[in-house]
Design a protein around this motif. Structure first.
Motif, PDB file in Angstrom:
ATOM      1  N   ALA A  36       0.828  -1.207   0.000  1.00 47.29           N
ATOM      2  CA  ALA A  36       0.000   0.000   0.000  1.00 47.29           C
ATOM      3  C   ALA A  36       0.861   1.255   0.000  1.00 47.29           C
ATOM      4  CB  ALA A  36      -0.930   0.003   1.217  1.00 47.29           C
ATOM      5  N   ALA A  37       2.012   1.185   0.674  1.00 41.68           N
ATOM      6  CA  ALA A  37       2.898   2.342   0.748  1.00 41.68           C
ATOM      7  C   ALA A  37       3.522   2.681  -0.596  1.00 41.68           C
ATOM      8  CB  ALA A  37       4.005   2.084   1.773  1.00 41.68           C
ATOM      9  N   ALA A  38       3.504   1.728  -1.539  1.00 48.25           N
ATOM     10  CA  ALA A  38       4.089   1.966  -2.861  1.00 48.25           C
ATOM     11  C   ALA A  38       3.118   2.656  -3.809  1.00 48.25           C
ATOM     12  CB  ALA A  38       4.543   0.641  -3.472  1.00 48.25           C
ATOM     13  N   ALA A  39       1.880   2.849  -3.371  1.00 52.60           N
ATOM     14  CA  ALA A  39       0.880   3.479  -4.238  1.00 52.60           C
ATOM     15  C   ALA A  39       1.213   4.946  -4.457  1.00 52.60           C
ATOM     16  CB  ALA A  39      -0.505   3.347  -3.622  1.00 52.60           C
ATOM     17  N   LYS A  40       0.957   5.411  -5.661  1.00 50.19           N
ATOM     18  CA  LYS A  40       1.212   6.808  -5.987  1.00 50.19           C
ATOM     19  C   LYS A  40       0.044   7.654  -5.519  1.00 50.19           C
ATOM     20  CE  LYS A  40       2.978   9.749  -9.683  1.00 50.19           C
ATOM     21  NZ  LYS A  40       3.334   9.841 -11.104  1.00 50.19           N
ATOM     22  N   THR A  41       0.119   8.090  -4.282  1.00 51.50           N
ATOM     23  CA  THR A  41      -0.917   8.902  -3.679  1.00 51.50           C
ATOM     24  C   THR A  41      -0.260   9.890  -2.734  1.00 51.50           C
ATOM     25  OG1 THR A  41      -2.928   8.879  -2.340  1.00 51.50           O
ATOM     26  CG2 THR A  41      -1.265   7.250  -1.803  1.00 51.50           C
ATOM     27  N   LYS A  42      -0.827  11.044  -2.590  1.00 54.47           N
ATOM     28  CA  LYS A  42      -0.250  12.075  -1.730  1.00 54.47           C
ATOM     29  C   LYS A  42      -0.854  12.071  -0.334  1.00 54.47           C
ATOM     30  CE  LYS A  42       0.805  15.215  -5.580  1.00 54.47           C
ATOM     31  NZ  LYS A  42       0.577  16.568  -6.160  1.00 54.47           N
ATOM     32  N   ASN A  43      -2.057  11.593  -0.210  1.00 59.50           N
ATOM     33  CA  ASN A  43      -2.770  11.636   1.064  1.00 59.50           C
ATOM     34  C   ASN A  43      -2.850  10.239   1.668  1.00 59.50           C
ATOM     35  OD1 ASN A  43      -4.518  11.974   3.214  1.00 59.50           O
ATOM     36  ND2 ASN A  43      -5.945  13.282   2.094  1.00 59.50           N
ATOM     37  N   PRO A  44      -2.268  10.015   2.846  1.00 60.64           N
ATOM     38  CA  PRO A  44      -2.329   8.684   3.472  1.00 60.64           C
ATOM     39  C   PRO A  44      -3.751   8.174   3.659  1.00 60.64           C
ATOM     40  CG  PRO A  44      -0.747  10.073   4.623  1.00 60.64           C
ATOM     41  CD  PRO A  44      -1.473  10.952   3.651  1.00 60.64           C
ATOM     42  N   ALA A  45      -4.674   9.076   3.938  1.00 60.32           N
ATOM     43  CA  ALA A  45      -6.059   8.664   4.169  1.00 60.32           C
ATOM     44  C   ALA A  45      -6.700   8.101   2.907  1.00 60.32           C
ATOM     45  CB  ALA A  45      -6.885   9.839   4.691  1.00 60.32           C
ATOM     46  N   ASP A  46      -6.308   8.633   1.742  1.00 59.37           N
ATOM     47  CA  ASP A  46      -6.888   8.139   0.492  1.00 59.37           C
ATOM     48  C   ASP A  46      -6.559   6.663   0.291  1.00 59.37           C
ATOM     49  OD1 ASP A  46      -7.977  10.573  -0.068  1.00 59.37           O
ATOM     50  OD2 ASP A  46      -6.368  11.222  -1.407  1.00 59.37           O
ATOM     51  N   GLN A  47      -5.270   6.303   0.434  1.00 56.38           N
ATOM     52  CA  GLN A  47      -4.875   4.910   0.243  1.00 56.38           C
ATOM     53  C   GLN A  47      -5.388   4.030   1.368  1.00 56.38           C
ATOM     54  OE1 GLN A  47      -3.551   3.740  -2.510  1.00 56.38           O
ATOM     55  NE2 GLN A  47      -3.736   1.661  -1.686  1.00 56.38           N
ATOM     56  N   ALA A  48      -5.482   4.569   2.576  1.00 51.00           N
ATOM     57  CA  ALA A  48      -6.008   3.792   3.699  1.00 51.00           C
ATOM     58  C   ALA A  48      -7.456   3.398   3.443  1.00 51.00           C
ATOM     59  CB  ALA A  48      -5.891   4.597   4.998  1.00 51.00           C
ATOM     60  N   LEU A  49      -8.251   4.323   2.872  1.00 49.95           N
ATOM     61  CA  LEU A  49      -9.645   4.015   2.556  1.00 49.95           C
ATOM     62  C   LEU A  49      -9.721   2.910   1.504  1.00 49.95           C
ATOM     63  CD1 LEU A  49     -11.280   7.568   2.409  1.00 49.95           C
ATOM     64  CD2 LEU A  49     -11.719   5.779   4.097  1.00 49.95           C
ATOM     65  N   ILE A  50      -8.846   2.978   0.501  1.00 44.78           N
ATOM     66  CA  ILE A  50      -8.847   1.963  -0.547  1.00 44.78           C
ATOM     67  C   ILE A  50      -8.390   0.614   0.005  1.00 44.78           C
ATOM     68  CG2 ILE A  50      -7.729   1.274  -2.709  1.00 44.78           C
ATOM     69  CD1 ILE A  50      -7.654   4.239  -3.473  1.00 44.78           C
ATOM     70  N   SER A  51      -7.322   0.622   0.808  1.00 47.62           N
ATOM     71  CA  SER A  51      -6.756  -0.633   1.315  1.00 47.62           C
ATOM     72  C   SER A  51      -7.690  -1.345   2.273  1.00 47.62           C
ATOM     73  CB  SER A  51      -5.413  -0.360   2.007  1.00 47.62           C
ATOM     74  OG  SER A  51      -4.460   0.100   1.079  1.00 47.62           O
TER      75      SER A  51
END
Length: 394
Positions: A284-299
């Protein structure tokens, strides 16, 4: 053991659920919209990281393995049908844990010399607990190194050897003429063809494999549930009844006490989605995203798919089939072994003409193969953390 850690794992999930105001319920719809609203994911792999969808599917690939099928069977055999309910509840709390650990992994990740993003529990250990002067306490360094080392061991064992054995076992039992060695060679070639291409190669394959295999298995389960439609309501009622009261089921062959249903259901629910294990946030940390919350919601939606969908469908198929054929549980429990869960799965699905056995065999092989690929990604990143890129090929 996992059962000894249950109070900690479930308690952590409950704590994070309260602290995030039950983010798994409050923001579930938003997480799903972020996944399916950008399904094309802007052309796949990107420079400096993976797409959010690739990160999600790679994590799901590692989570959805043979344990989602065989493990559900084992939980039913030991804890009774009520274990399915507690498995789902534990998975619900685990979604909050997945949200928090992914948020931390993205927040404390770093960029390597090539521009790729690196993250995971090892980086959280070192960066979250660093002193104001930038120095890292010895215990934080020990935590980071220990996590990476144990994750590598788990990649070889749980992530690879167990899954390869599951593929070999299901194929050779279904087609005895095929030797186990031949199955092993095919697995090695199929895995090597992907993982030697690097982390982007793993992510690209998982991006296509996971939706197809999960969708096909879910469709097969729905067909079987449709064939068992007359007893499906009874199956749901039995699961709920056994979750709160001691009750024998299936002619007394599969019985349950409340404690056993709770214990084994929660254990399977937590193990099936890796909540709290710390491995899924690596990708998940390798995803190209600027906001941690955005990837956390997806994961966090990955935990829902692995436990809330795959395990639940498997449980409903098994319970409804065993209501129609109660002799299945009696025959298997008469000769218990370490393969009892797999034997129950094979027997239950085999009772369904045409669809049963193909759904089980293809589902288990696809899930096991994807798990090897997903865990290979984890091992790749942990080796790179400990030994640098030179250690990856070995």
């Amino acid at each position: 053991s996992l059962h000894d850690a249950l109070p900690i794992l479930v308690g952590t999930g409950l704590f994070f659920s309260i602290r995030t105001c039950f983010v798994q319920v409050r923001c579930f719809g938003e997480g799903m919209r972020r996944v399916f609203g950008n399904f094309s994911m802007r052309g796949g792999a990107q420079k400096g990281g993976l797409s959010s969808f690739q990160a999600l599917t790679t994590a799901i690939a590692a989570q959805v393995g043979t344990g989602n099928i065989v493990g559900s069977c084992g939980a039913i055999l030991v804890g009774g049908p009520g274990a399915i309910f507690w498995m789902w509840i534990a998975g619900l709390f685990g979604i909050a844990t997945k949200y928090v650990e992914t948020y931390a992994a993205v927040k404390y990740r770093v960029r390597d010399k090539s521009g790729a993003m690196l993250g995971g529990a090892m980086f959280v250990w070192k960066r979250a607990f660093a002193r104001p002067d930038g120095s890292v306490p010895w215990w934080a360094t020990l935590g980071a190194v220990s996590f990476a080392a144990f994750a590598i061991i788990a990649t070889i064992g749980t992530g690879s050897a167990v899954q390869a054995a599951a593929i070999s076992g299901i194929v050779t039992s279904s087609v005895p003429a095929i030797p186990a060695v031949a199955v092993g060679v095919v697995i090695v070639v199929a895995v090597a063809a992907v993982i030697f291409g690097g982390v982007n190669s793993i992510a690209r394959v998982c991006e296509w494999l996971v939706p197809i295999m999960a969708g096909a298995y879910a469709l097969g389960c729905l067909v079987i549930m449709g064939m068992n439609a007359p007893v499906l309501g009874e199956a749901v009622g039995l699961i709920l009844e056994c979750a709160f009261t001691p009750k024998a089921a299936f002619g007394g062959a599969v019985g349950s006490g409340l404690i056993m249903a709770l214990q084994f259901g929660c254990a399977r629910g937590l193990f099936s989605n890796e909540s709290g294990l710390g491995t899924a946030p690596i990708v998940a940390a390798a995803a190209k995203t600027k906001n941690p919350a955005d990837q956390a919601l997806i994961s966090m939606t990955g935990a829902f798919w692995s436990t809330g969908v795959i395990c639940l469908l498997t449980g409903l198929v098994l319970v409804s089939t065993m209501i129609v054929h109660p002799e299945i549980g009696e025959d298997i429990l008469a000769n218990p072994s370490i393969f009892t869960g797999a034997a129950l799965a094979s027997a239950a699905f085999a009772e369904i003409p045409v669809f049963g056995t193909p759904v089980l065999v293809l589902g288990m092989c696809a899930f096991a193969y994807s798990t090897i690929l997903g865990w290979s990604y984890y091992g790749n990143r942990c080796v790179a953390y400990l030994f640098g890129p030179r250690g990856i090929k070995l």
